[in-house]
Design a protein around this motif. Structure first.
Motif, mmCIF file in Angstrom:
data_model
loop_
_atom_site.group_PDB
_atom_site.id
_atom_site.type_symbol
_atom_site.label_atom_id
_atom_site.label_comp_id
_atom_site.label_asym_id
_atom_site.label_seq_id
_atom_site.Cartn_x
_atom_site.Cartn_y
_atom_site.Cartn_z
ATOM 1 N N GLY A 1 -2.994 19.920 -13.058
ATOM 2 C CA GLY A 1 -4.083 20.592 -12.363
ATOM 3 C C GLY A 1 -4.839 19.711 -11.392
ATOM 4 O O GLY A 1 -5.711 20.194 -10.655
ATOM 5 N N ALA A 2 -4.534 18.428 -11.376
ATOM 6 C CA ALA A 2 -5.215 17.511 -10.459
ATOM 7 C C ALA A 2 -4.657 17.678 -9.047
ATOM 8 O O ALA A 2 -3.544 18.165 -8.864
ATOM 9 N N ILE A 3 -5.456 17.267 -8.077
ATOM 10 C CA ILE A 3 -5.036 17.341 -6.684
ATOM 11 C C ILE A 3 -4.529 15.972 -6.241
ATOM 12 O O ILE A 3 -5.204 14.962 -6.413
ATOM 13 N N SER A 4 -3.296 15.953 -5.691
ATOM 14 C CA SER A 4 -2.762 14.727 -5.102
ATOM 15 C C SER A 4 -2.464 15.010 -3.634
ATOM 16 O O SER A 4 -2.417 16.168 -3.206
ATOM 17 N N TYR A 5 -2.263 13.951 -2.876
ATOM 18 C CA TYR A 5 -2.046 14.109 -1.442
ATOM 19 C C TYR A 5 -0.744 13.426 -1.028
ATOM 20 O O TYR A 5 -0.299 12.458 -1.641
ATOM 21 N N SER A 6 -0.153 13.969 0.020
ATOM 22 C CA SER A 6 1.023 13.340 0.617
ATOM 23 C C SER A 6 0.833 13.337 2.125
ATOM 24 O O SER A 6 0.018 14.083 2.670
ATOM 25 N N CYS A 7 1.561 12.463 2.797
ATOM 26 C CA CYS A 7 1.514 12.398 4.252
ATOM 27 C C CYS A 7 2.954 12.533 4.742
ATOM 28 O O CYS A 7 3.671 11.542 4.888
ATOM 29 N N ASP A 8 3.364 13.772 4.953
ATOM 30 C CA ASP A 8 4.758 14.051 5.269
ATOM 31 C C ASP A 8 5.197 13.421 6.585
ATOM 32 O O ASP A 8 6.328 12.939 6.702
ATOM 33 N N ASP B 1 0.976 9.245 17.567
ATOM 34 C CA ASP B 1 1.292 8.930 18.964
ATOM 35 C C ASP B 1 0.185 9.399 19.907
ATOM 36 O O ASP B 1 -0.061 8.782 20.950
ATOM 37 N N GLU B 2 -0.489 10.491 19.534
ATOM 38 C CA GLU B 2 -1.543 11.059 20.373
ATOM 39 C C GLU B 2 -2.908 10.435 20.107
ATOM 40 O O GLU B 2 -3.911 10.835 20.700
ATOM 41 N N GLY B 3 -2.968 9.469 19.180
ATOM 42 C CA GLY B 3 -4.230 8.818 18.881
ATOM 43 C C GLY B 3 -5.103 9.576 17.894
ATOM 44 O O GLY B 3 -6.322 9.399 17.865
ATOM 45 N N GLU B 4 -4.474 10.409 17.050
ATOM 46 C CA GLU B 4 -5.207 11.182 16.053
ATOM 47 C C GLU B 4 -4.869 10.689 14.643
ATOM 48 O O GLU B 4 -3.789 10.141 14.423
ATOM 49 N N PRO B 5 -5.769 10.918 13.682
ATOM 50 C CA PRO B 5 -5.461 10.548 12.293
ATOM 51 C C PRO B 5 -4.270 11.337 11.765
ATOM 52 O O PRO B 5 -4.044 12.488 12.164
ATOM 53 N N MET C 1 0.821 -1.209 0.000
ATOM 54 C CA MET C 1 0.000 0.000 0.000
ATOM 55 C C MET C 1 0.857 1.262 0.000
ATOM 56 O O MET C 1 1.976 1.276 0.509
ATOM 57 N N MET C 2 0.290 2.329 -0.531
ATOM 58 C CA MET C 2 0.915 3.647 -0.497
ATOM 59 C C MET C 2 0.660 4.272 0.868
ATOM 60 O O MET C 2 -0.314 3.940 1.557
ATOM 61 N N LEU C 3 1.523 5.214 1.259
ATOM 62 C CA LEU C 3 1.382 5.831 2.579
ATOM 63 C C LEU C 3 0.068 6.590 2.741
ATOM 64 O O LEU C 3 -0.546 6.561 3.816
ATOM 65 N N THR C 4 -0.371 7.296 1.714
ATOM 66 C CA THR C 4 -1.627 8.035 1.834
ATOM 67 C C THR C 4 -2.804 7.078 2.020
ATOM 68 O O THR C 4 -3.783 7.420 2.686
ATOM 69 N N GLU C 5 -2.707 5.888 1.449
ATOM 70 C CA GLU C 5 -3.754 4.880 1.647
ATOM 71 C C GLU C 5 -3.708 4.343 3.068
ATOM 72 O O GLU C 5 -4.732 4.187 3.732
ATOM 73 N N LEU C 6 -2.502 4.083 3.530
ATOM 74 C CA LEU C 6 -2.316 3.542 4.875
ATOM 75 C C LEU C 6 -2.781 4.539 5.930
ATOM 76 O O LEU C 6 -3.334 4.149 6.964
ATOM 77 N N ALA C 7 -2.566 5.827 5.665
ATOM 78 C CA ALA C 7 -2.963 6.861 6.618
ATOM 79 C C ALA C 7 -4.479 6.973 6.743
ATOM 80 O O ALA C 7 -4.991 7.436 7.765
ATOM 81 N N ARG C 8 -5.209 6.526 5.718
ATOM 82 C CA ARG C 8 -6.662 6.722 5.702
ATOM 83 C C ARG C 8 -7.462 5.423 5.759
ATOM 84 O O ARG C 8 -8.696 5.468 5.878
ATOM 85 N N GLU D 1 -12.202 5.841 -2.665
ATOM 86 C CA GLU D 1 -12.043 7.207 -2.159
ATOM 87 C C GLU D 1 -10.700 7.454 -1.493
ATOM 88 O O GLU D 1 -10.308 8.605 -1.288
ATOM 89 N N ILE D 2 -9.961 6.385 -1.158
ATOM 90 C CA ILE D 2 -8.636 6.594 -0.575
ATOM 91 C C ILE D 2 -7.525 6.017 -1.449
ATOM 92 O O ILE D 2 -6.349 6.283 -1.199
ATOM 93 N N ALA D 3 -7.873 5.236 -2.458
ATOM 94 C CA ALA D 3 -6.862 4.639 -3.334
ATOM 95 C C ALA D 3 -6.092 5.733 -4.071
ATOM 96 O O ALA D 3 -6.666 6.747 -4.487
ATOM 97 N N TYR D 4 -4.796 5.539 -4.246
ATOM 98 C CA TYR D 4 -3.953 6.570 -4.848
ATOM 99 C C TYR D 4 -4.378 6.919 -6.265
ATOM 100 O O TYR D 4 -4.167 8.044 -6.742
ATOM 101 N N ASN D 5 -4.999 5.957 -6.961
ATOM 102 C CA ASN D 5 -5.423 6.205 -8.338
ATOM 103 C C ASN D 5 -6.936 6.320 -8.483
ATOM 104 O O ASN D 5 -7.454 6.362 -9.592
ATOM 105 N N GLY D 6 -7.655 6.368 -7.362
ATOM 106 C CA GLY D 6 -9.104 6.527 -7.408
ATOM 107 C C GLY D 6 -9.871 5.286 -7.798
ATOM 108 O O GLY D 6 -11.073 5.358 -8.051
#
Length: 219
Positions: free
Chosen positions: A140-147, A125-129, A41-48, A70-75
């Motif tokens: 022009g498309a929107i992509s996401y990252s989880c730094d 660590d604090e129990g938050e997403p 899995m990609m990190l953005t998928e794992l985060a969500r 809705e969370i897959a990296y390629n939709g």
């Protein structure tokens, strides 16, 4: 662009051992590593990825699930299997930690092990997403990252002496191992959500382990 390095089995085992006794929240970090290397899995998928994609309402683990569109990296939705015993054990241990520390628990103790089924499996660590950062691509498309997760994975690799690796190494290692186990490219493509066989082959090609075997057979 250079491919993420493939991680040999002995290095991955060492990394998991180091993660289990290092840093903050080792039980979560081991589960994160195991999940990336065990699913690709990609990190953005794992985060969500929501808990309901892992557990049934009665608290048992799903045999077959999916990475939702809705969370897959390629939709595009793709299948996800929780059939690896080591992966399940690592995630279950982390979920026990979440229950003990009341990270996203509910009052419904009989459902989803008392955890919120719509919350992500993995939390900070604090129990938050984990927070995602939107970025606009050249088209022009929107992509996401989880730094924050990206930084965590770099740290987990570096503390085990694995340089130049990232979470993408987990995805590539997953693909290479499937290929080495004679799984055909069509199935690997589906599991990773890749659009073409050519892209799948490009991810796998130049496997250093296979090249090593070729070189070893010269004499």
């Amino acid at each position: 662009m250079a491919k993420a390095p493939y991680i040999e089995d002995h290095r991955l085992k060492h990394m998991l051992k180091v993660a289990a006794v290092s840093g903050e929240l080792p039980v979560r970090n081991v589960a994160l590593l195991t999940c990336v290397y065990g699913t690709g899995m990609m990190l953005t998928e794992l985060a969500r990825l929501p808990l309901r994609a892992y557990l049934k309402a009665d608290g048992s683990v799903l045999d077959e699930s999916a990475v939702p569109a809705e969370i897959a990296y390629n939709g595009s939705e793709r299948p996800l299997y929780w059939s690896n015993a080591k992966l399940v054990a690592a995630i279950d241990k982390y979920l026990d930690y979440r229950v003990d520390h009341r990270h996203r628990v509910t009052t419904r103790k009989a459902a989803y092990r008392s955890l919120d089924p719509d919350a992500p499996i993995f939390l900070t660590d604090e129990g938050e997403p984990y927070k995602l950062t939107p970025r606009r691509t050249g088209t022009g498309a929107i992509s996401y990252s989880c730094d924050s997760l990206s930084q965590l994975f770099r740290k987990l690799h570096l503390q085990a002496g694995v340089e130049g690796a990232s979470a993408m190494s987990g995805r590539r290692t997953f693909a290479v191992r499937l290929n080495n186990n004679n799984i055909d490219l069509k199935h690997i493509k589906v599991l990773l959500g890749l659009k073409t066989l050519q892209a799948t082959k490009a991810l796998i090609d130049a496997d250093p382990v296979r090249l090593g075997k070729i070189a070893a057979s010269v004499f």
